[in-house]
Scaffold this motif. Structure first.
Motif, PDB file in Angstrom:
ATOM      1  N   THR A  91      35.970  39.282   8.204  1.00  0.00           N
ATOM      2  CA  THR A  91      36.172  38.494   6.982  1.00  0.00           C
ATOM      3  C   THR A  91      34.930  38.620   6.105  1.00  0.00           C
ATOM      4  OG1 THR A  91      35.204  36.562   8.035  1.00  0.00           O
ATOM      5  CG2 THR A  91      37.594  36.784   8.189  1.00  0.00           C
ATOM      6  N   GLU A  92      35.082  38.239   4.854  1.00  0.00           N
ATOM      7  CA  GLU A  92      33.956  38.278   3.905  1.00  0.00           C
ATOM      8  C   GLU A  92      32.766  37.493   4.460  1.00  0.00           C
ATOM      9  OE1 GLU A  92      33.179  39.416   0.749  1.00  0.00           O
ATOM     10  OE2 GLU A  92      34.867  40.802   0.833  1.00  0.00           O
ATOM     11  N   ARG A  93      33.072  36.338   5.030  1.00  0.00           N
ATOM     12  CA  ARG A  93      32.012  35.465   5.525  1.00  0.00           C
ATOM     13  C   ARG A  93      31.213  36.170   6.631  1.00  0.00           C
ATOM     14  NH1 ARG A  93      31.410  32.303   9.549  1.00  0.00           N
ATOM     15  NH2 ARG A  93      33.530  32.619  10.300  1.00  0.00           N
ATOM     16  N   ARG A  94      31.935  36.831   7.525  1.00  0.00           N
ATOM     17  CA  ARG A  94      31.252  37.461   8.662  1.00  0.00           C
ATOM     18  C   ARG A  94      30.456  38.686   8.219  1.00  0.00           C
ATOM     19  NH1 ARG A  94      35.463  36.438  13.578  1.00  0.00           N
ATOM     20  NH2 ARG A  94      33.641  35.733  14.725  1.00  0.00           N
ATOM     21  N   PHE A 106      28.485  39.004   6.014  1.00  0.00           N
ATOM     22  CA  PHE A 106      27.096  38.678   5.678  1.00  0.00           C
ATOM     23  C   PHE A 106      26.141  38.956   6.831  1.00  0.00           C
ATOM     24  CE2 PHE A 106      29.117  35.993   2.356  1.00  0.00           C
ATOM     25  CZ  PHE A 106      28.489  36.594   1.273  1.00  0.00           C
ATOM     26  N   ASP A 119      29.923  38.671  15.589  1.00  0.00           N
ATOM     27  CA  ASP A 119      28.762  38.382  14.740  1.00  0.00           C
ATOM     28  C   ASP A 119      27.505  39.062  15.280  1.00  0.00           C
ATOM     29  OD1 ASP A 119      30.337  36.942  13.070  1.00  0.00           O
ATOM     30  OD2 ASP A 119      29.857  34.995  13.959  1.00  0.00           O
TER      31      ASP A 119
END
Lengths: 445, 346
Positions: B272-275, B277, B235
C-alpha cells in the motif's frame, strides 16, 4: 544315480549366513549342496567349473523387483526380467503386488510363479497384497495368498490412509506368520511431489517430497507394529532420520527390519541435475547426509538387506518433461556391482556386503516360506551348507564392465548408470543346481 | 566413506552446456541459472539497442528474415505469446502460433511427436510455454540441433525472458546492481518468475536480495540456494529497498492450505502507499502481471508514481528481440561454419 552333478573348483566360497569364507570346492547334486571341500567318493561330476579367481556365494535374493507381468508386458515380462536376473546372479526375486491384476488372489500369485517356473531362470516369489486391490480399505485373503506361495504381504507403494485398516491388516498378516513389507511414505505429505524437498527441488522448481513424508509414515507404522506385535519390514528407507527411528525401535524390541535400494547408497539429489529422468525414483534421491546415514545403517546392521527396486520401463516412459516421466530404475544388473562399490569405499567387508544380498533377505522371506511344501525352497535359501538348495552366484570381483543398452538383458534400459564403468561381473549363475547363466567367454578379459 | 560418483559427466543433462555453443554463444535460452554476467549484460545491451526500433517509422529490423519461429504454448497465455509474436515480427521472422494445449496432446499425441511434426516444417526456433518444470530443456535436448528453443515459462522452474526484462527495467532506472537492495514479495514457492529473477540478480552482483512471504510460500532452503535474506514481515523486508518486486498470487493457493484468505494475505503482505514509505523514496515497484488489485497491492500503488509495471511490458519486447536475435545469430554462425567457403558458387 544323482542328477545335475557339478563341481565348482578353486573359488573363494563366501557363505555369509554360515560364516564361511574360504578357498574351497563345492559339489552339487540333485539341486542341492552335496559336499564342500573334498568330493565324496565316487562323485562323477558332469561338469566342472573352474572358479579360480571367482567368488562363489549363494544366489542373490532381491526383495523388490518389478517384472511387469501380468499387465504391463509392454515394459517387460517375467521371461525378459528373469533372464536379466540370472545374468545378474540373482536367483530369487520378490515382486510387489502392484501388477495388473493385483496379486490379491491366489490365481494371480500362482500365474506368476508358474510363468517363472516354465522359464526356469529365477525363482519368483510374489508378495501378496495387504489390502484388496491395494485400495487400503479391506484386508486381503492372506491365508490363501500364503498357501499360493506368497512369503510376505505388502501394499506396494500405494498408501493405506486409514490407520485402523493398517492395524488390522498387520494383525491379520501376523496371524499367519506373514511379515508385512511397508513402503513408508505418508500419502498426503508426498502427494504431488517429485523429488526430495531441498536444494534441488528449490533450484529446479520441482514439487518436493519432504523428509517428513517418510518419517511420519515410519513413526505411524512403528507405533502400530509395537501395539500389535506384528512383524514389519520397511521397504526402501531413504532418510537419515528414519534410520535413527529404526535403530531406536529395534533397541526397544520392536519386531522390525528394513532394507534400502542400492541406488540410494550411491546417488543423491544432486544426481538429478538438470532434470535427469533416469534419476527420477520414488522415494526420491535425498541429500548426501541421508546417503551417508543409510551407508552407516547398512554398516552397523540396522538395515539388513539391499534391494534393486528394479522398475524396467519402455523408453517412452522417460521421454517426457521430468514431471511426466515415470519413476524407477532398471536395476537388476547393476545391483551386485553397486554393492561391491560399497566394499571398495570401505563401508563394509565383502562377506557382510554379500549378506545384504543373500542370508539377510532370505531371513525376511524365510519366515513366510512353508518348510518343504510343494517344492518350495526351504529355510536354506540364501545359504550354501551341505543339504542347502544349490542356488549359486559366481562372480569375478575385479572385472570391470561398462553399462550400456547392449549389455543389459532387462527390457528396461532406464538406468542413471548408463555409460558408467562398474566393477564385478557375474560369470555363472546356478538355480537349484542348474546353470541358468554362463557369461560369454568373450567378456572374460 | 565417500561415495564415488558413477554418473559419467557426458550423461548429465546439463542446462548450462546445452544452452551455449562451444564458443559460449547463446544457442537456446532455457534458464538464467548458470549463465555468466558477461552474457546477461550482452542481452541487456542488445535490448537497449532494440528499444529504438519501436520508435522508428518502420518498426522492423531484418535480423531474422527468412526464419520461422513457432510459438508452442502448451499453457495458455495471450499476453506473453503476443509479445513474443511481436518481437519475432519486428525481427522480420515468420511466426507460427500453435495452441498445443487444445489440439495435439489432447488427442494423445506425445510431446516428441508434436516436435517431430514441427521439425518437418523446418521451423528454426521454438518459443515454449509448458506447465511442467524442465519442459523447455527437454525440447531443446530432443529437437534437431539446428533449432533454438526459448523458454517462455516452464512449470515452476524458469521464465528467463521475464527475468531479463525485469533486470533491464531495473538497470534503466537504477543504472546498475552493485548498490541495490531488491525485495521480492509473495509466492516464491510456485514462481518461475522469481527463480529467474533471483538467478539474474545474483549473477549481476546485486548487493542485497530479500524475499518476503509467509513460510508456506518460501521454498526449502531458499536462503542457501538463492543467496538471499528471508523475511516474514513486509515492513522490515522492504525497509530501504531500491526495488520491490511483487509476485502474482494464484487464487488456488487458498485451497491448498498455503494461505487462509486473500484478506489476511493483503493485510500482511499487500503493498500500500502507506507501507511504501518504508522503502527508499526513489523505490520502483514491479510486477510481472497480471495484477490482482487488492491482493498483492492496492491500485494506488499499481498506478502510482513508483510503479514501472507498464514499462516492464514495453521492455519485454526489446529483451525478447535481443534473445531471439542472439540465438538466430548463433545458428547462422553454425551454418556458415558448416558451409565450406566458395560452396555457394559451385
Amino acid at each position: 544315480m544323482p542328477e545335475r552333478c557339478i563341481s565348482i573348483r578353486g573359488g573363494r566360497l563366501i557363505d555369509p549366513g554360515n560364516a564361511v569364507d574360504s578357498r574351497t570346492d563345492l559339489h552339487l547334486a540333485d539341486g542341492r549342496v552335496l559336499a564342500i571341500g573334498a568330493a565324496p567318493a565316487g562323485f562323477a561330476p558332469k561338469r566342472v567349473i573352474d572358479a579360480t579367481g571367482l567368488v562363489v556365494c549363494p544366489g542373490l535374493i532381491d526383495l523388490c523387483a518389478r517384472l511387469r507381468e501380468p499387465g504391463l508386458e509392454h515394459k517387460a515380462t517375467i521371461a525378459s526380467e528373469s533372464a536379466a536376473a540370472a545374468a545378474a546372479g540373482i536367483t530369487t526375486l520378490c515382486c510387489p503386488p502392484d501388477t495388473d491384476p493385483i496379486i490379491d488372489t491366489p490365481a494371480v500369485a500362482q500365474l506368476i510363479r508358474r510363468t517363472a517356473q516354465i522359464r526356469g531362470l529365477a525363482r519368483v516369489l510374489p508378495a501378496g497384497a495387504l489390502t484388496k486391490g491395494l485400495a487400503g480399505e479391506q484386508i486381503s485373503e492372506m491365508a490363501a495368498l500364503k498357501q499360493a506361495g506368497c512369503p510376505v504381504v505388502s501394499n506396494a507403494d500405494r498408501p493405506i490412509r486409514n490407520a485402523r485398516v493398517l492395524r488390522r491388516a498387520l494383525e491379520y498378516a501376523a496371524t499367519f506368520g506373514l511379515t508385512s513389507l511397508l513402503h513408508p511414505a505418508d500419502a498426503d505429505l508426498s502427494e504431488g511431489g517429485l523429488v526430495h524437498e531441498g536444494l534441488v527441488s528449490t533450484r529446479l522448481g520441482l514439487p518436493g517430497i519432504p523428509e517428513a513424508a517418510e518419517t511420519v509414515a515410519v513413526a505411524r507404522n512403528l507405533a502400530l507394529a509395537e501395539q500389535t506385535e506384528a512383524r514389519i519390514h520397511f521397504r526402501g528407507l531413504s532418510t537419515a532420520r528414519a534410520t535413527a527411528m529404526l535403530a531406536e525401535a529395534r533397541a526397544r524390541g520392536v519386531q522390525v527390519s528394513a532394507d534400502v535400494s542400492a541406488h540410494q547408497l550411491i546417488l543423491c539429489e544432486h544426481d538429478l541435475a538438470d532434470f535427469r529422468a533416469n534419476a527420477h525414483v520414488s522415494p526420491p534421491l535425498r541429500t548426501a547426509a541421508d546417503r551417508a546415514a543409510l551407508r552407516a545403517a547398512v554398516a552397523s546392521g540396522e538395515i539388513t538387506a539391499i534391494c534393486s527396486d528394479h522398475q524396467p520401463h519402455e523408453p517412452d516412459a522417460k521421454l517426457d518433461p521430468f514431471p511426466q516421466t515415470q519413476p524407477g530404475i532398471s536395476a537388476l544388473e547393476t545391483l551386485l556391482s553397486l554393492v561391491l562399490s560399497l566394499v571398495d569405499d570401505g563401508v563394509l567387508g565383502l562377506p557382510a556386503a554379500l549378506a545384504c544380498l543373500t542370508s539377510h533377505p532370505a531371513e525376511i522371506l524365510g519366515r513366510g516360506l512353508p518348510a518343504t511344501a510343494e517344492r518350495m525352497p526351504d529355510c536354506s535359501l540364501g545359504h550354501l551348507h551341505v543339504g542347502a538348495i544349490a542356488d549359486c552366484c559366481l562372480f569375478d570381483p575385479a572385472a570391470r564392465w561398462q553399462v550400456s543398452p547392449a549389455r543389459l538383458r532387462s527390457r528396461g534400459h532406464n538406468t542413471p548408470f548408463l555409460g558408467a564403468e562398474l566393477t564385478g561381473q557375474v560369470r555363472y549363475t546356478l538355480l537349484a543346481g542348474r546353470i541358468v547363466f554362463e557369461a560369454d567367454p568373450e567378456h572374460h578379459r | 566413506m565417500s561415495a564415488a560418483t558413477f554418473i559419467p559427466p557426458a550423461a548429465r543433462a546439463d542446462a548450462r552446456r546445452l544452452q551455449l555453443d562451444a564458443e559460449g554463444n547463446l544457442r537456446h535460452f532455457l534458464t538464467i541459472d548458470g549463465l555468466d554476467r558477461a552474457l546477461l549484460t550482452e542481452i541487456l545491451d542488445r535490448a537497449e539497442g532494440f528499444l529504438g526500433v519501436a520508435r522508428q517509422a518502420v518498426k522492423k529490423v531484418p535480423l531474422c528474415r527468412g526464419k520461422i519461429i513457432a510459438n508452442l504454448f502448451f499453457e495458455n497465455s495471450t499476453r506473453t505469446r503476443t509479445t513474443f509474436e511481436l518481437a519475432a515480427k519486428r525481427l522480420s521472422a515468420d511466426v507460427l502460433n500453435l495452441n498445443i494445449g487444445a489440439s495435439a496432446t489432447a488427442k494423445g499425441e506425445t510431446l516428441l511427436d508434436t516436435l517431430r511434426n514441427l521439425e518437418a516444417m523446418h521451423v528454426d526456433m521454438f518459443v515454449v510455454r509448458h506447465a511442467d518444470s524442465g519442459a523447455a530443456q527437454f525440447i531443446a535436448e530432443h529437437a534437431a540441433p539446428r533449432i533454438s528453443v526459448i523458454n517462455a515459462g516452464d512449470g515452476r522452474h524458469a521464465h528467463p525472458t521475464q527475468g531479463m526484462l525485469d533486470m533491464f527495467t531495473i538497470r534503466q532506472h537504477k543504472g546498475g546492481f552493485a548498490d541495490l537492495t531488491v525485495a521480492i514479495v509473495g509466492d516464491l514457492l510456485h514462481s518461475r518468475v522469481a527463480r529467474s529473477q533471483l538467478a539474474a540478480l545474483h549473477t549481476l552482483g546485486t548487493r542485497e536480495v530479500r524475499i518476503i512471504a509467509p513460510r508456506t510460500l518460501i521454498p526449502a532452503r531458499a536462503a542457501e540456494v538463492f543467496g538471499v535474506r528471508v523475511f516474514h514481515d513486509l515492513d522490515a523486508g522492504i525497509a530501504d529497498a531500491d526495488v520491490i518486486i511483487m509476485l502474482r498470487l494464484q487464487r488456488e493457493r487458498m485451497d491448498g492450505a498455503f494461505l487462509p484468505s486473500e484478506h489476511e494475505y493483503f493485510h500482511l503482505f499487500g503493498l500500500t502507499e502507506r507501507r511504501l514509505f518504508m522503502a527508499k523514496p526513489d523505490v520502483i515497484v514491479m510486477h510481472p502481471g497480471p495484477i490482482n488489485r487488492g491482493v498483492e497491492m492496492d491500485s494506488q500503488v499499481a498506478d502510482g508514481a513508483r510503479s514501472v509495471i507498464l514499462e516492464q511490458v514495453s521492455n519485454g519486447l526489446a529483451v525478447r528481440m535481443a534473445v531471439m536475435s542472439m540465438c538466430i545469430g548463433t545458428q547462422n554462425l553454425a551454418l556458415a561454419a558448416a558451409t565450406p567457403p566458395g560452396a555457394g558458387h559451385a
